[in-house]
Design a protein around this motif. Sequence first.
Motif, short mmCIF file in Angstrom:
data_model
loop_
_atom_site.label_atom_id
_atom_site.label_comp_id
_atom_site.label_asym_id
_atom_site.label_seq_id
_atom_site.Cartn_x
_atom_site.Cartn_y
_atom_site.Cartn_z
N LEU A 17 8.29 80.20 62.34
CA LEU A 17 7.36 80.90 61.45
C LEU A 17 7.05 82.29 61.97
O LEU A 17 7.02 83.27 61.20
CB LEU A 17 6.07 80.08 61.29
N GLU A 18 6.79 82.39 63.25
CA GLU A 18 6.47 83.69 63.84
C GLU A 18 7.63 84.67 63.68
O GLU A 18 7.44 85.83 63.29
CB GLU A 18 6.12 83.53 65.31
N ALA A 21 8.28 85.84 60.11
CA ALA A 21 7.27 86.82 59.70
C ALA A 21 7.48 88.16 60.39
O ALA A 21 7.25 89.22 59.79
CB ALA A 21 5.87 86.27 60.00
N GLU A 98 -2.75 75.87 58.73
CA GLU A 98 -2.31 77.25 58.55
C GLU A 98 -0.79 77.38 58.55
O GLU A 98 -0.25 78.35 58.00
CB GLU A 98 -2.92 78.15 59.64
N THR A 102 1.24 79.73 55.96
CA THR A 102 2.25 80.71 56.37
C THR A 102 3.57 80.41 55.68
O THR A 102 4.26 81.32 55.19
CB THR A 102 2.44 80.68 57.90
N ARG A 105 3.57 81.65 52.10
CA ARG A 105 3.80 83.10 51.98
C ARG A 105 5.28 83.43 52.16
O ARG A 105 5.82 84.28 51.45
CB ARG A 105 2.95 83.85 53.00
#
Length: 228
Positions: A17-18, A21, A98, A102, A105
């Motif tokens: 995820l990090e 993004a 969360e 994430t 999005r």
Amino acid sequence: MPSTDASVEQRLRTAALELFAEQGYDATTVEAIAARAGVGRTTFFRTFDSKEAAVFPDHELVLEDVAARLRAAGPGGSRAAVVEAAMLVLSHYLADGEVARTRYRLTRTIPALRQREIAGLHRYQRLFGDFLNGPGADLVGAAPDADARQLRAEVAAAAIVTTHNHVLRRWLRHDLDDPSPVLERALDDVVDAIAVRPAEQRAAVLVVRSRADLDAALPEIRRVLGDP
């Protein structure tokens, strides 16, 4: 998905995820995800079959839970089974917190993730449809033939999944703090709309202008009313 250490699985999810993004989906490699999580490439593939799989919940586990709840439905229990099964799906997303937001999005902008999400939704819808076309058929009422029964089941399943997704998206967008009671009420409304009660199913005014014997006419009457 193969069994693996929960902490390793969570680290890989967080790393994926990090990186998605930070640098985008296409620019992120499996090796980069594994390195960010502090594990090797082999460990990654023991945990997930692809980099997009790393950001989604374990759909196999959720589907098993949903299928088990639907299988447990006893006589007259189709309504409760459908509502509780849909609530189970929501609970799995809420457990991601969360991470789920994430992921939401990211799926709006990354086609590969969006396609995987859609494929997952189709599996849930098929599961509900099979139930409503089988053991739970009493919820949507009898139909004159197999095609009509399948259509009713698929329409009902689509309504249930759409309702779940509508409420889930409101929570993902921070429009709802607690989506569970909202979804439960919404599902009750949807099931009320799709459910066919026996009295309603048989309600009809029949005018027969025929000198034919009633016994001879009964098969045609049953066909029109949708009786087997």
